[in-house]
Design a protein around this motif. Structure first.
Motif, PDB file in Angstrom:
ATOM      1  N   TRP A  53      -7.524   0.452   0.038  1.00 49.41           N
ATOM      2  CA  TRP A  53      -6.596   0.768   1.130  1.00 49.41           C
ATOM      3  C   TRP A  53      -5.665   1.916   0.751  1.00 49.41           C
ATOM      4  O   TRP A  53      -5.349   2.767   1.579  1.00 49.41           O
ATOM      5  N   THR A  54      -5.237   1.940  -0.505  1.00 42.10           N
ATOM      6  CA  THR A  54      -4.357   3.026  -0.960  1.00 42.10           C
ATOM      7  C   THR A  54      -5.091   4.362  -0.901  1.00 42.10           C
ATOM      8  O   THR A  54      -4.527   5.380  -0.483  1.00 42.10           O
ATOM      9  N   GLU A  55      -6.352   4.368  -1.304  1.00 44.44           N
ATOM     10  CA  GLU A  55      -7.151   5.592  -1.235  1.00 44.44           C
ATOM     11  C   GLU A  55      -7.314   6.043   0.213  1.00 44.44           C
ATOM     12  O   GLU A  55      -7.247   7.247   0.514  1.00 44.44           O
ATOM     13  N   GLU A  56      -7.533   5.093   1.124  1.00 44.74           N
ATOM     14  CA  GLU A  56      -7.676   5.440   2.538  1.00 44.74           C
ATOM     15  C   GLU A  56      -6.392   6.064   3.074  1.00 44.74           C
ATOM     16  O   GLU A  56      -6.441   7.015   3.863  1.00 44.74           O
ATOM     17  N   LEU A  57      -5.252   5.528   2.670  1.00 46.81           N
ATOM     18  CA  LEU A  57      -3.972   6.106   3.092  1.00 46.81           C
ATOM     19  C   LEU A  57      -3.817   7.522   2.565  1.00 46.81           C
ATOM     20  O   LEU A  57      -3.416   8.433   3.301  1.00 46.81           O
ATOM     21  N   GLU A  58      -4.148   7.729   1.314  1.00 48.53           N
ATOM     22  CA  GLU A  58      -3.994   9.054   0.705  1.00 48.53           C
ATOM     23  C   GLU A  58      -4.947  10.071   1.324  1.00 48.53           C
ATOM     24  O   GLU A  58      -4.610  11.247   1.443  1.00 48.53           O
ATOM     25  N   ILE A  99       2.807  11.588   2.239  1.00 48.49           N
ATOM     26  CA  ILE A  99       3.336  10.697   1.203  1.00 48.49           C
ATOM     27  C   ILE A  99       4.543  11.326   0.518  1.00 48.49           C
ATOM     28  O   ILE A  99       5.487  10.631   0.116  1.00 48.49           O
ATOM     29  N   ALA A 100       4.537  12.648   0.375  1.00 49.96           N
ATOM     30  CA  ALA A 100       5.663  13.328  -0.273  1.00 49.96           C
ATOM     31  C   ALA A 100       6.953  13.098   0.503  1.00 49.96           C
ATOM     32  O   ALA A 100       8.015  12.858  -0.085  1.00 49.96           O
ATOM     33  N   VAL A 130       0.836  -1.207   0.000  1.00 46.88           N
ATOM     34  CA  VAL A 130       0.000   0.000   0.000  1.00 46.88           C
ATOM     35  C   VAL A 130       0.866   1.251   0.000  1.00 46.88           C
ATOM     36  O   VAL A 130       0.601   2.221  -0.727  1.00 46.88           O
ATOM     37  N   LEU A 131       1.939   1.255   0.797  1.00 48.39           N
ATOM     38  CA  LEU A 131       2.843   2.406   0.806  1.00 48.39           C
ATOM     39  C   LEU A 131       3.497   2.590  -0.555  1.00 48.39           C
ATOM     40  O   LEU A 131       3.603   3.723  -1.058  1.00 48.39           O
TER      41      LEU A 131
END
Length: 524
Positions: free
Chosen positions: A186-191, A197-198, A126-127
């Protein structure tokens, strides 16, 4: 009679199990497994050694830091990517050092716990996907005018940055396929969580990828690759325990003692450790090992009591403790938020200063592996904290503070009382509002700084500060309905600095219940 016979068999089985799971068996098993962990750590001495809390913390005398990947997030059918346990400090550390080694173990006869088989692989994937998305957006933003949008150069970064899911061979293809269907969500939830993330993208030069090592892994010592030679940033997962068939007892012996090996003996320490901590164990490891099974319990009880008295005499569990300044970890001059690590205690506990305002109103989150009693007071004296909100069960002697500047709200974990936190949050937020509105600086503390104090700070941050982190006396809170996403974003902000934070699901539910109901009108 038949019932009595079954009960007798049950009791006999329990008696045999208790006899096998003695304190000496557990500690001797941990010690033997730690030798293997040390050997693996020496293969890549440049990589920091991390303990997956809490079990992994027993398997080495010294760790760089800890992390918290739950096996339940990797259980079949219950896969999860949890934004309250992002462990972003692990990714940053791996990027800085070129990788890291994580230690854990398991009792269940497996070679690896589910935290290593699935939770961490999901986390790395996911990261990696979020970083790839960030880099694609950035590259599209700065793309040269003469470059065609679908040229190989425009998409080379996507091929170079591996965002695929890498699972060990013992995870079935069917289970892998089920996990892959959830990765985009899950990726959308992280973002959406507000995670930086930068910063992750800047820290990591190569994508994250895990390797698995157990006591059955064959390693040719003359062919151990340098960690820099891989085309990824390695997260080396070391399962400390020796796997065995379920129910099979491994009898072992030394020249002096015989004992039974317990796989994953460091797990569930409350049930066997008798007050012994990993730190105290390693400070006295040879004395304990040489004591033997017959006197181990008495030896450990004596050590635990002497350690308690030692700490009390030196103020580590009393209203005095020696503190020393520590270099600031982060100061942001471009935003309204400022985070600094202020104090380092003799026991290497850390007080993290989470300052949510560019003005004088400040909230400190206090973290300690010991009780907060003396440490909180010392922190208040040293950092000119004006008021203390103590969420521990024990009170603090604060003679220099008046009654309006100290509030003791005894709280316990949701496992013991499902409403303990919820019933005290109104008083906690009211106390914070009263003092922060006067420009005072507030210290929030609990017995370990991992759960309750983090949740209280989360409630204060959400109720009294705006999205940018500036104290607004609850104005933004009263004008908007708090969602789970709002609370999750603020929790991610907190956990960015409070890396020891492990807020429980039960306590977070109490915080959300309090906030979603308008904070019991404490802000009206």
């Amino acid at each position: 009679m038949e019932g009595e016979g079954k009960l007798s068999i049950y009791r006999a089985a329990r008696t045999i199990k208790r006899r096998e799971n003695t304190l000496y068996n557990a500690l001797r098993s941990i010690y033997d497994d730690s030798i293997f962990v040390g050997e693996i750590a020496q293969l890549w001495p440049e990589l920091p050694l991390l303990a997956n809390l809490r079990c992994g913390l027993w398997y080495a005398p010294k760790f760089h830091s800890g992390c918290y990947f739950k096996s339940t997030d990797g259980h079949t059918g219950n896969w999860s990517f949890n934004t309250s346990r992002l462990n972003l400090h692990v990714a940053h550390l791996a990027g800085q050092k070129g990788g890291c080694i994580i230690v854990d173990s398991t009792r269940k006869g497996k070679r690896f716990p589910d935290s290593m088989s699935k939770t961490i692989p999901i986390w790395t994937c996911v990261l990696n996907r979020a970083i790839a998305n960030h880099r694609r957006k950035r590259q599209d933003h700065v793309k040269p005018m003469d470059e065609e949008p679908n040229t190989p150069a425009a998409h080379s970064h996507e091929r170079d940055w591996d965002s695929s899911l890498h699972l060990p061979l013992w995870v079935s293809k069917t289970e892998k396929a089920s996990i892959e269907t959830r990765l985009e969500k899950w990726t959308e939830e992280l973002e959406l969580s507000g995670a930086d993330i930068a910063s992750l993208s800047s820290s990591l030069k190569k994508p994250l990828r895990q390797l698995w090592i157990s006591q059955k892994t064959v390693i040719w010592l003359n062919e151990v690759p340098d960690h820099d030679s891989w085309d990824f940033t390695p997260i080396i997962l070391v399962s400390a325990s020796s796997s065995a068939s379920t129910g099979l007892i491994q009898h072992r012996a030394t020249s002096e003692f015989s004992w039974n090996y317990i796989p994953g003996a460091g797990d569930d320490e409350e049930s066997w450790a008798r007050g012994l901590s990993p730190e105290l164990f390693w400070n006295n490891v040879y004395d304990i090992m040489n004591s033997g099974p017959d006197v181990c319990n008495r030896k450990v009880a004596d050590m635990v009591e002497k350690d308690r008295v030692y700490r009390a005499q030196r103020g580590q569990d009393a209203p005095q403790v020696i503190v020393k300044p520590q270099k600031s970890l982060l100061h942001s001059s471009t935003s309204s938020s400022c985070v600094e690590s202020l104090l380092s205690l003799d026991s290497l506990d850390v007080v993290d200063d989470i300052q949510f305002s560019e003005a004088d109103s400040t909230v400190y989150w206090f973290g300690s592996t010991n009780t907060a009693v003396g440490s909180a007071l010392a922190a208040a004296n040293t950092t000119s904290v004006d008021c203390i909100l103590n969420c521990d069960q024990n009170s603090i002697s604060v003679g220099h503070l008046n009654t309006e500047a100290y509030l003791h709200l005894s709280m316990v974990n949701s496992k013991f009382d499902r409403f303990s936190l919820r019933s005290n949050l109104a008083s906690a937020v009211n106390f914070a509002k009263l003092n922060l509105s006067k420009g005072k600086r507030l210290l929030v503390c609990c017995h370990n700084g991992e759960d309750i104090s983090v949740c209280v700070c989360l409630a204060i941050l959400t109720a009294l500060f705006d999205e940018g982190g500036t104290f607004d006396d609850g104005k933004s809170f009263s004008e908007a309905k708090i969602t789970k996403l709002d609370m999750r974003r603020r929790l991610v902000f907190l956990c960015k600095f409070a890396t020891k934070a492990r807020p429980s699901r039960g306590n977070l539910k109490q915080v959300f219940g309090f906030l979603s109901e308008g904070g019991d009108s404490v802000l009206s």
